[in-house]
Structures are given as C-alpha cells and as structure tokens.
Design a protein around this motif. Structure first.
Motif: not given
Length: 559
Positions: A281-300
């Motif tokens: 996404s060269p036009s602007g940052p893409v928020d990585a929170e959904p990706l990390l929330r998926e990681m966290a839910a899986r880790a729990d």
C-alpha cells in the motif's frame, strides 16, 4: 540543526535500544504519525497498529566492542536526544569490549508518579534511581544488558492518572467493557506503556542499555493461567477476549518484537506479513491490528502457535528466556509449566550453550524456580490435593487456596520443576560439554529479593543459583513480608514438608540453601561476569532516600 515544529512528526515513546550483537542493533520507536525513522543513516518506515505508529530500525555494520552515539530523525528532523537533555548521549555499545560483562535485572514496576508514592507508601522507583546512578558513573561501569522479568505494566492495578483517563474515555458508553479499574483493549494498553516508559530517567536508560523482556501475569491479569479452573472462570466474561487480545498484541509490539534478533525477524511470519502490508500500500499505511489480533486470539486458544521464549548471545554469556505464563498446560492430570515441544526447545538451547562452552548460562523466568522451602512444600501439597481430590470438596478448597495465595510457581508444576532441574544439573555436570562456571536462574514476581544455591546433587562442576529480584517499583504488604521470612525457617520447612508427605506429594528432586535475603523494598540486581568469575550485586531503594543502597556483593562462582 533543524528543530521539530508542530507540523513535524514527533516521538511518543522511545527510542528503545533492544537487540544488540557484535555487529548490529535494533532501535524501537513509537511516533505520533506515519513517517520515516532514521538512526545512523539506516532508515525504516513506520507500521501502524490500532492507529498508533511504530518502527524498528536495524542498524548494521557496527564494529565489535565499539561505542557509537546516535540520534533519531523523523522525516529528516532530529527528535532525539531532546535539545535540552540533561543526560549523556544515547549510544550503542556492542559486545566485545575488554572488562566484565554487566547484566542488570529486575521485575514488577508499577508506574506511579511521586505523589502516588507518598500516599501509598511505595519507596522510590529503583529503575529511576539506577539511571541516576549510571549518569554519574563512567561508561565502563554501565551495564551491557538490562533484563526485565515481567510486570512491566499493570493492566489490573491502575494509577489514579490512568483511572481518570479511562473514566473519560469510557464516559457515555452503553455498557462497561471491562472492570472499571482495569484496561480493556489495545488502545488502553498503549496508555500503560506511555505512562511506564515516559519519564526522562527511564527513557534515557532504555535508549542506552539494550533491554530484553518477558511478561508475567499483570501484563494481562493477576493469576493469569494459574489453573484450568481459573481459565474456565475467566473466559465466561464478555470482556476477556478483548482484554487478552489487547494484552498480547501490545506485548508483541512494545516488548516481544525487540527481543528478536535480525535473523529471527527475517524468519518471523508475523513481522514479514506486517512488512508486506506496508509494501502493498504505497498510498498509506495499512493497519496491522486485525492481523495481530488474529495472532493473539490463536495464541490464547493454542499456546503452541506462538513461541515467546527466546535466546540472547553475549559472547561468553548466554541468556535463555523462558515463557512461564502463556504456554502452560493447565489440565489437572497433566499440568506443565511448558508443553513438551517448548521444553525440548529450552533444553536444546541449554545444550547448545554447553556445547559452545559459554562461561555463564543465564535462564530467565518471571517466576522463581527455587522458592523458600516452606512455600515450595505448600505448593506441592496444594497441587497434590488438587489432583487427588479433583472435582470434590477438598479439591475445590485447594483450588480456592491456590488462587487466593498465588500457589502457582514452578513447585506447583512438579513435573516441570523436576525436568528443569534435570536439564540444569545435566549442564552443570558437564554432560553436554564443558560445564559453565555458573548456571543462574534469574526471576522476579514475589516482591522480595534473595539468592539460593543448589547443594544436592553434589557432583556439579559449576555452581547453580536462583537469584530473585523484585520489585523495581511496588511493595510487599506486611503479611507477605512475614510469610516469606517464615518460609525460610527450619520450623516452617519441617511442618510444610510433613503436610506434603501426608497427601502423597512427591519429594524434592534437588536441595538448595538460601545464601542471602530476604530483602524488601524496591531493588535492582546486577551480575558482574568476568571470565569464569561471577558476582551478584543487589541495590535497594528505601523510603525517604533518593539513592540506591548496595546491600549485597557476593561471589557466585568458584573462580
């Protein structure tokens, strides 16, 4: 030199100097908007999580044993060090210099301001005072590494300032999302880290001394993963998913990411996915929170899906940091501090250290392995009652006591206690190569400090010690102080061992003796490692004083 203006990006937190090896270093920052971060000519774009902006800059081509002052620039504008800084320049000091290797460590830092210290009776912050001490010392007396062993933030014990911020943020909400005096999500966690790391002394210290970190329970909630019954109860709360995901995402961003070496970063799937989001996404940052929330839910749900343990290489010194919280196996019939795969990874790391003939093997675990003898026996007694009377009234009473008295250290996971003991004594016997001069288990959690040495088995070629230092900034209630003092007494030991035998608890597989302690107050420990020589230094902060007092300086090795 250009100065930041209101239109320029600014630092929110950092810089934090994190992984440092002989030729490279990583520098972590949080900024108030997307930008390019420059450290010594090495650049990285920020990534976005939950509307917050972070960067991890990899600085390469450093010289072993060198000292390199550095600045931080955001979009070309210098933002660190502050123009009016009273501290020495931040610098990267790579391993390989002559002289001892110095490692500072501690845990449990409640981030209250001075006004709260006065009203709550908490002694001055040992980490603040330690930074103050370093400023007055020559650089060759500074530590080469700082290890923070849990409770870097308190999600369930908030300061008055944070409670006020929380109340304002949640005002008008249709329903309460979490207990009123506890954080609920990633956004609220970000405030805890700002509060904990924003004061000038700690900011300078973390910008100059490489830090390694691991969580304990209060980063998530008191007694986190203490038992299957505890977990069954907590997951019934509607707010728990948001809380644990927010806690693990914030831990990954603020603590775990900086624990990784450049090679581990290159191999880390989550970090690569975040980089791919930015590149796509060269036009602007893409928020990585959904990706990390998926990681966290899986880790729990599946603790084996993420490894929080890691290794640090410091020449003749090796740190193996053990996650003793998130990866537990909680079923009563098969309780483990770590699952088999994680334990095999830890054992392999220990064997490699011995095979490479490191002089000092340091094992980091937030929870002490060796406790006062009476406390150790009580935890074995309680764990046996829970197992043999599971589902009956005695088992329910034992579970209530476990949660009320925090009886969930290594001794409460007897299989894991013994397995760690076998791994440690195997290394110390020289079964996997030349035995290190010392194998040192460093821990926190219990709000006092002590040192204990393994005395049985007696055929060890290197010394084995438990070194516990806690808190950096908190306090132990008077009943806790009394209990831990009694816990080392011979009378309490005999009584508790009798109780453990009555319920059929397995006897201890090793024996240890207390060397020093217990010490109370806020405190920080240091290891001073030179060749095969090792020393433990403990400094304590007490009420009414603005200086650390050295209370222990003792040898740990036979050298």
């Amino acid at each position: 030199m250009p100065h930041p203006s209101s239109s320029d990006p600014a630092l929110v937190l950092g810089p934090l100097l994190r992984h440092v090896d002989p030729v490279s270093a990583t520098v972590w920052v949080e900024t108030d908007r997307p930008c390019e971060v420059d450290v010594l000519g090495r650049r990285a774009r920020t990534f976005t999580v939950g509307g917050h902006h972070y960067a991890l800059v990899l600085v390469e081509d450093l010289a072993p044993g060198s000292t390199t002052p550095y600045e931080v620039r955001l979009d070309g504008t210098r933002v660190w060090p502050p123009r009016d800084s009273e501290f020495p320049p931040s610098r990267i000091r790579t391993p390989g210099r002559p002289g001892p290797f110095r490692l500072a460590f501690g845990s449990c830092r409640y981030a209250s301001p001075q006004t709260v210290e006065d009203s709550e009776g908490i002694p001055p912050d040992a980490l603040d005072l330690y930074a103050k001490r370093l400023v007055a010392q020559p650089e060759d007396r500074w530590p080469d590494a700082l290890v923070l062993l849990g409770d870097q933030v308190y999600a369930d014990e908030l300061t008055e300032h944070t409670r006020g911020w929380l109340s304002r943020r949640r005002s008008g909400a249709a329903e309460e999302t979490a207990p009123a005096a506890q954080v609920a999500d990633f956004e609220e966690y970000t405030q805890l880290y700002v509060e904990s790391w924003q004061d000038p002394q700690v900011r300078w210290l973390l910008s100059t001394v490489p830090s390694s970190m691991i969580f304990d329970d209060h980063e998530m909630i008191d007694d986190w993963n203490s038992s299957a019954a505890w977990r069954e109860k907590i997951i019934r709360n509607d707010w728990w998913t948001g809380r644990i995901c927010g806690g693990l995402v914030s831990y990954w961003v603020y603590q775990h990411l900086g624990n990784l070496s450049p090679q581990e970063l290159a191999d880390n799937k989550i970090w690569r996915a975040i980089q791919d989001l930015s590149d796509a996404s060269p036009s602007g940052p893409v928020d990585a929170e959904p990706l990390l929330r998926e990681m966290a839910a899986r880790a729990d749900e599946d603790p084996a899906s993420v490894r929080w343990s890691y290794v640090r290489h410091w020449g003749d010194v090796r740190l193996v940091m053990i996650d003793s919280r998130a990866g537990r196996v909680l079923e009563e019939t098969g309780r483990r501090m770590l699952d088999d795969a994680e334990f095999e990874w830890v054992e392999a790391a220990m064997r490699r250290a011995a095979d490479e003939e490191v002089q000092h093997l340091v094992l980091g675990t937030s929870l002490p392995w060796l406790l006062p003898h009476a406390v150790d026996s009580l935890e074995r007694w309680n764990a046996t009652l829970n197992l043999t009377h599971h589902g009956r009234w005695r088992g329910r009473l034992a579970e209530a006591l476990r949660q009320m008295a925090d009886l969930e250290h290594w001794a409460a996971f007897g299989h894991s206690f013994d397995r760690l003991g076998r791994a440690i004594t195997g290394v110390a016997r020289g079964e996997h190569g030349r035995a290190p001069a010392t194998t040192l288990v460093i821990s926190g959690d219990v709000h006092h400090a002590y040192s204990a040495q393994v005395v049985e088995p007696g055929d060890l070629q290197g010394r084995v010690h438990q070194l516990t230092v806690s808190p950096l900034h908190n306090q132990a209630p008077h009943p806790i102080k009394v209990a831990f003092r009694i816990g080392w007494s011979q009378r309490a030991r005999r009584l508790s061992e009798r109780l453990a035998r009555l319920v059929g608890a397995a006897p201890r597989s090793i024996e240890w003796e207390k060397q020093v302690g217990p010490y109370f107050g806020n405190q920080i420990g240091e290891l001073v490692l030179t060749g095969r020589e090792a020393r433990f230094v403990l400094s304590v902060s007490e009420r009414g004083s603005q200086e650390l007092t050295e209370v222990v300086d003792m040898p740990l090795s036979d050298a």
